[in-house]
Design a protein around this motif. Structure first.
Motif, mmCIF file in Angstrom:
data_model
loop_
_atom_site.group_PDB
_atom_site.id
_atom_site.type_symbol
_atom_site.label_atom_id
_atom_site.label_comp_id
_atom_site.label_asym_id
_atom_site.label_seq_id
_atom_site.Cartn_x
_atom_site.Cartn_y
_atom_site.Cartn_z
ATOM 1 N N SER A 119 8.129 6.522 -3.482
ATOM 2 C CA SER A 119 9.066 5.595 -4.112
ATOM 3 C C SER A 119 8.614 4.145 -4.008
ATOM 4 C CB SER A 119 10.456 5.744 -3.473
ATOM 5 O OG SER A 119 10.418 5.379 -2.108
ATOM 6 N N GLU A 120 7.660 3.832 -3.086
ATOM 7 C CA GLU A 120 7.179 2.460 -2.961
ATOM 8 C C GLU A 120 6.436 1.997 -4.203
ATOM 9 O OE1 GLU A 120 4.845 2.433 0.543
ATOM 10 O OE2 GLU A 120 6.573 2.473 1.930
ATOM 11 N N ASN A 121 5.750 2.931 -4.892
ATOM 12 C CA ASN A 121 4.969 2.568 -6.077
ATOM 13 C C ASN A 121 5.793 2.566 -7.353
ATOM 14 O OD1 ASN A 121 2.596 2.389 -4.540
ATOM 15 N ND2 ASN A 121 2.264 4.613 -4.696
ATOM 16 N N ILE A 122 7.002 3.103 -7.302
ATOM 17 C CA ILE A 122 7.804 3.208 -8.518
ATOM 18 C C ILE A 122 8.158 1.848 -9.100
ATOM 19 C CG2 ILE A 122 10.030 3.969 -9.420
ATOM 20 C CD1 ILE A 122 9.838 6.390 -7.622
ATOM 21 N N PRO A 123 8.611 0.850 -8.322
ATOM 22 C CA PRO A 123 8.925 -0.454 -8.931
ATOM 23 C C PRO A 123 7.728 -1.097 -9.626
ATOM 24 C CG PRO A 123 9.898 -0.287 -6.743
ATOM 25 C CD PRO A 123 8.997 0.884 -6.895
ATOM 26 N N LYS A 124 6.506 -0.966 -9.006
ATOM 27 C CA LYS A 124 5.318 -1.541 -9.636
ATOM 28 C C LYS A 124 5.024 -0.861 -10.967
ATOM 29 C CE LYS A 124 3.227 -2.693 -5.166
ATOM 30 N NZ LYS A 124 2.059 -2.477 -4.280
ATOM 31 N N LEU A 125 5.098 0.463 -10.973
ATOM 32 C CA LEU A 125 4.838 1.194 -12.215
ATOM 33 C C LEU A 125 5.878 0.864 -13.275
ATOM 34 C CD1 LEU A 125 3.913 4.680 -10.712
ATOM 35 C CD2 LEU A 125 2.349 3.022 -11.727
ATOM 36 N N VAL A 177 28.319 2.316 -7.298
ATOM 37 C CA VAL A 177 27.883 3.412 -6.439
ATOM 38 C C VAL A 177 26.418 3.740 -6.682
ATOM 39 C CG1 VAL A 177 28.223 5.846 -5.889
ATOM 40 C CG2 VAL A 177 30.197 4.376 -6.253
ATOM 41 N N GLU A 178 25.992 3.712 -7.960
ATOM 42 C CA GLU A 178 24.599 4.010 -8.289
ATOM 43 C C GLU A 178 23.669 2.976 -7.681
ATOM 44 O OE1 GLU A 178 21.562 6.257 -9.721
ATOM 45 O OE2 GLU A 178 23.707 6.729 -9.762
ATOM 46 N N GLN A 179 24.048 1.698 -7.799
ATOM 47 C CA GLN A 179 23.238 0.634 -7.215
ATOM 48 C C GLN A 179 23.205 0.751 -5.691
ATOM 49 O OE1 GLN A 179 24.574 -3.271 -8.279
ATOM 50 N NE2 GLN A 179 22.949 -4.327 -7.152
ATOM 51 N N HIS A 180 24.363 1.075 -5.096
ATOM 52 C CA HIS A 180 24.425 1.254 -3.649
ATOM 53 C C HIS A 180 23.520 2.401 -3.199
ATOM 54 C CE1 HIS A 180 26.041 2.144 0.349
ATOM 55 N NE2 HIS A 180 26.277 3.364 -0.074
ATOM 56 N N THR A 181 23.496 3.495 -3.960
ATOM 57 C CA THR A 181 22.660 4.641 -3.602
ATOM 58 C C THR A 181 21.189 4.269 -3.631
ATOM 59 O OG1 THR A 181 24.339 6.139 -4.505
ATOM 60 C CG2 THR A 181 22.138 7.038 -4.177
ATOM 61 N N GLN A 182 20.791 3.502 -4.657
ATOM 62 C CA GLN A 182 19.386 3.119 -4.770
ATOM 63 C C GLN A 182 18.976 2.131 -3.680
ATOM 64 O OE1 GLN A 182 18.898 1.656 -8.750
ATOM 65 N NE2 GLN A 182 19.239 3.649 -9.701
ATOM 66 N N GLU A 183 19.837 1.156 -3.399
ATOM 67 C CA GLU A 183 19.489 0.114 -2.440
ATOM 68 C C GLU A 183 19.669 0.566 -0.994
ATOM 69 O OE1 GLU A 183 21.956 -3.143 -3.480
ATOM 70 O OE2 GLU A 183 20.825 -3.655 -5.310
ATOM 71 N N GLY A 184 20.482 1.562 -0.747
ATOM 72 C CA GLY A 184 20.768 1.981 0.631
ATOM 73 C C GLY A 184 20.065 3.246 1.041
ATOM 74 N N LEU A 185 18.874 3.500 0.491
ATOM 75 C CA LEU A 185 18.171 4.740 0.784
ATOM 76 C C LEU A 185 17.879 4.889 2.272
ATOM 77 C CD1 LEU A 185 16.817 7.298 -0.236
ATOM 78 C CD2 LEU A 185 14.736 5.967 -0.643
ATOM 79 N N VAL A 219 5.882 10.298 -12.555
ATOM 80 C CA VAL A 219 6.423 9.857 -11.270
ATOM 81 C C VAL A 219 7.945 9.991 -11.256
ATOM 82 C CG1 VAL A 219 6.749 7.876 -9.744
ATOM 83 C CG2 VAL A 219 4.508 8.324 -10.743
ATOM 84 N N GLU A 220 8.601 9.567 -12.386
ATOM 85 C CA GLU A 220 10.058 9.675 -12.457
ATOM 86 C C GLU A 220 10.499 11.130 -12.358
ATOM 87 O OE1 GLU A 220 11.069 7.750 -16.066
ATOM 88 O OE2 GLU A 220 11.145 5.739 -15.190
ATOM 89 N N LYS A 221 9.748 12.020 -13.026
ATOM 90 C CA LYS A 221 10.090 13.439 -12.968
ATOM 91 C C LYS A 221 9.935 13.967 -11.548
ATOM 92 C CE LYS A 221 8.988 17.921 -15.051
ATOM 93 N NZ LYS A 221 8.140 18.618 -16.044
ATOM 94 N N HIS A 222 8.845 13.555 -10.882
ATOM 95 C CA HIS A 222 8.609 14.004 -9.512
ATOM 96 C C HIS A 222 9.700 13.497 -8.569
ATOM 97 C CE1 HIS A 222 6.404 15.628 -6.184
ATOM 98 N NE2 HIS A 222 6.224 14.433 -5.610
ATOM 99 N N VAL A 223 10.077 12.231 -8.758
ATOM 100 C CA VAL A 223 11.150 11.664 -7.924
ATOM 101 C C VAL A 223 12.453 12.407 -8.161
ATOM 102 C CG1 VAL A 223 12.578 9.628 -7.535
ATOM 103 C CG2 VAL A 223 10.110 9.378 -7.721
ATOM 104 N N GLY A 224 12.725 12.764 -9.443
ATOM 105 C CA GLY A 224 13.940 13.529 -9.735
ATOM 106 C C GLY A 224 13.945 14.874 -9.036
ATOM 107 N N LEU A 225 12.775 15.557 -9.038
ATOM 108 C CA LEU A 225 12.684 16.851 -8.348
ATOM 109 C C LEU A 225 12.891 16.681 -6.846
ATOM 110 C CD1 LEU A 225 9.625 18.416 -10.232
ATOM 111 C CD2 LEU A 225 12.032 19.020 -10.476
#
Length: 545
Positions: free
Chosen positions: A265-271, A223-231, A364-370
């Motif tokens: 979120s586009e820059n998160i994988p690179k970071l 479910v977690e993987q599905h949530t991330q990939e199916g945004l 960035v992770e904190k901002h994405v969480g918010l």
């Protein structure tokens, strides 16, 4: 007629009603002169004719005997019971008539015998089954399907014998069960299994966007993987679901928030990749420093050994050799120190860069969480906007009825509150409250249903006390329209309908709304779910503006 029967003796049953089984042939006995049937409870007329009770009125007309044109005049006082004939018939032997009973008694004692015969057929008051009277008590204690039996698992519940298997399979809190997800954990009580199901690593979970139309189900990591990939897919569902809500301002805000999240979120994988690379380099450099420190310690031990040798050797031949060794060792130590310093400077620089990158990633992770939290809040608000009714109607679906009622019986959750609803856009705010195991006079045997007046945003503009009629309903799920409903008008003197000074007023409604025995049928409970409905008569609402 009635006086004659009341003073007569040797009364025998009417053969046309009791249908006695005579042991001997009765054809030789004299029949009634009037009806030509067996002469039971015989009466003697003054003219000598014998009749049964049914024939008294037939043979008499205008005070005369009409048998064979007899014409004898007589009065009721002249009609006498024929004691001899009655004794003769009352002593006739008859069979009991109850199945398996071979007793032979006098006809006059037949009724007394049948009322006490151990082979007589009696009816069970619980299951209405016909059974031999002598076996009735055993039937009530051991066989009746409707008898109350304590749970063999000692959960403290008693139920009908016919429902015991269903109780053990679906209700008993002490029943021993295995994890349905086959995670390897077995022999748990139902209560433990319920707690385990909320934590089982192999439990099936639904996507959190299920209410929007996503049908994905899987294990936790799936479910977690599905949530991330199916945004993007979830965003499309969210916008499609709420496109027609009519609240364009909320939808525009939600779109802006989602667009910002997508860009960031586009820059998160690179970071994350850069952070992983720097961490690996840092680990490699740390390992190199540890190796150099070991070399330095080894060289230091060699220097100490050389000094000891220098002190112990005083010969001229060995002094020069020792000096050369000391020089070589000193040079090696200096080179090692320089290398360590260089590595430390390199690691320090890399550490600063890595630290900066790590801090950036963490921010960035904190901002994405918010943003994720904010998105969930927006989703919740949109769901509330979709479900809240502003026409004075509450439609309340309660799932897991059996579990929730068990929790109510055990004192864990005595009552449940519904979502709020309004009588109009700026009207009164109310909610429903239900006690599945009853409250007050209905506790233990009834479902209790109430409404609660809540503190609203426009209370200052409304008339108080609240006086609009309220109808409470339990809906029939068989489609026959056999709904249970009760309507009441609020009492203006009750504090339950005053203007609220706290979040909730005291609940008011029907403590004995419906008995559990009538409620817990296929009519009102299906798939372990019930539907409750509350309707406020808003036609009488009179706002102050």
């Amino acid at each position: 007629m009635s006086s004659l029967l009341r003073h007569s003796k040797f009364i025998t049953p009417d053969p046309s009603v009791t249908n006695p089984q005579f042991v001997k042939n009765t054809d030789e006995f004299e029949n009634c002169t009037a009806c030509n049937r067996m002469l039971w409870n015989a009466f003697m007329l003054p003219c000598g004719h014998r009749v049964c009770p049914n024939g008294l009125d037939r043979v008499r007309q205008n005070g005369r005997c009409m048998v064979e044109d007899c014409g004898t005049e007589y009065s009721d006082e002249e009609v006498r019971p024929d004691i001899f004939k009655r004794k003769e018939l009352a002593n006739l032997e008859v069979k009991c008539g109850n199945p398996d009973c071979h007793e032979i008694v006098c006809w006059g004692n037949l009724e007394n015998h049948q009322s006490s015969c151990e082979y007589r057929i009696a009816s069970c008051e619980q299951c209405r089954k016909s059974i031999r009277a002598s076996l009735l008590q055993k039937h009530l204690d051991e066989e009746c399907e409707q008898r109350m039996c304590p749970c063999p698992k000692q959960c403290g519940t008693s139920t009908e014998a016919i429902n015991m298997q269903n109780h053990l399979a679906h209700e008993c809190s002490n029943a021993i069960l295995d994890c349905p997800n086959q995670c390897g954990i077995t022999s748990m009580s139902r209560e433990e299994l319920h707690n385990h199901n909320n934590e089982c690593p192999l439990r099936k979970q639904s996507c959190r966007f299920k209410s929007m139309g996503c049908r994905f189900e899987g294990r936790g990591h799936e479910v977690e993987q599905h949530t991330q990939e199916g945004l993007l897919y979830h965003v499309e569902l969210l916008l499609t679901t709420h496109a027609d809500t009519g609240n364009e301002e909320e939808i525009d805000k939600l779109k802006e928030t989602i667009q910002k999240m997508l860009k960031e979120s586009e820059n998160i994988p690179k970071l994350q990749d850069e952070n992983s690379r720097l961490r690996k380099e840092n680990q490699t450099n740390k390992k190199a420093i540890q190796d150099m420190k070991k070399v330095l310690v080894s060289q230091g031990e060699k220097v100490i050994n050389v000094e000891r040798q220098l002190d112990s050797r005083v010969s001229n031949d060995s002094v020069e050799t020792i000096k050369r060794d000391v020089t070589v060792v000193s040079q090696t130590v200096q080179a090692a120190k320089q290398r360590i310093e260089t590595l430390e400077r390199t690691i320090g620089t890399a550490g600063q860069t890595g630290g900066t990158n790590v801090q950036v990633v963490e921010r960035v992770e904190k901002h994405v969480g918010l943003l994720d939290v904010r998105m969930c809040e927006m989703d919740l608000r949109l769901q509330l906007l979709e479900t809240i009714n502003q026409e004075g109607v509450l439609m309340w679906k309660i799932r897991d009825y059996s579990r929730r009622k068990t929790e109510a019986v055990n004192g864990k959750t005595l009552s449940l509150y519904s979502q709020p609803f309004y009588t109009s856009q700026y009207g009164y705010k109310l909610c429903g409250r239900v006690y599945l195991n009853g409250d007050g006079t209905g506790k233990g045997t009834y479902l209790s249903f109430f409404v609660v007046v809540m503190k609203g945003d426009f209370d200052a503009l409304l008339q108080w006390p609240f006086t609009l009629p309220v109808t409470l309903m339990l809906l029939d799920q068989n489609g026959t329209g056999n709904h249970v409903r009760t309507t009441f008008t609020p009492n203006p003197a009750s504090n339950s309908f005053r203007r609220p000074t706290t979040d909730l007023n005291v609940a008011c409604g029907v403590p004995c709304f419906l008995q559990h025995t009538k409620l817990e049928t296929d009519t009102y409970v299906k798939d372990d779910t019930i539907f409750l409905r509350a309707v406020v008569d808003c036609s009488k609402e009179n706002p102050m503006f």
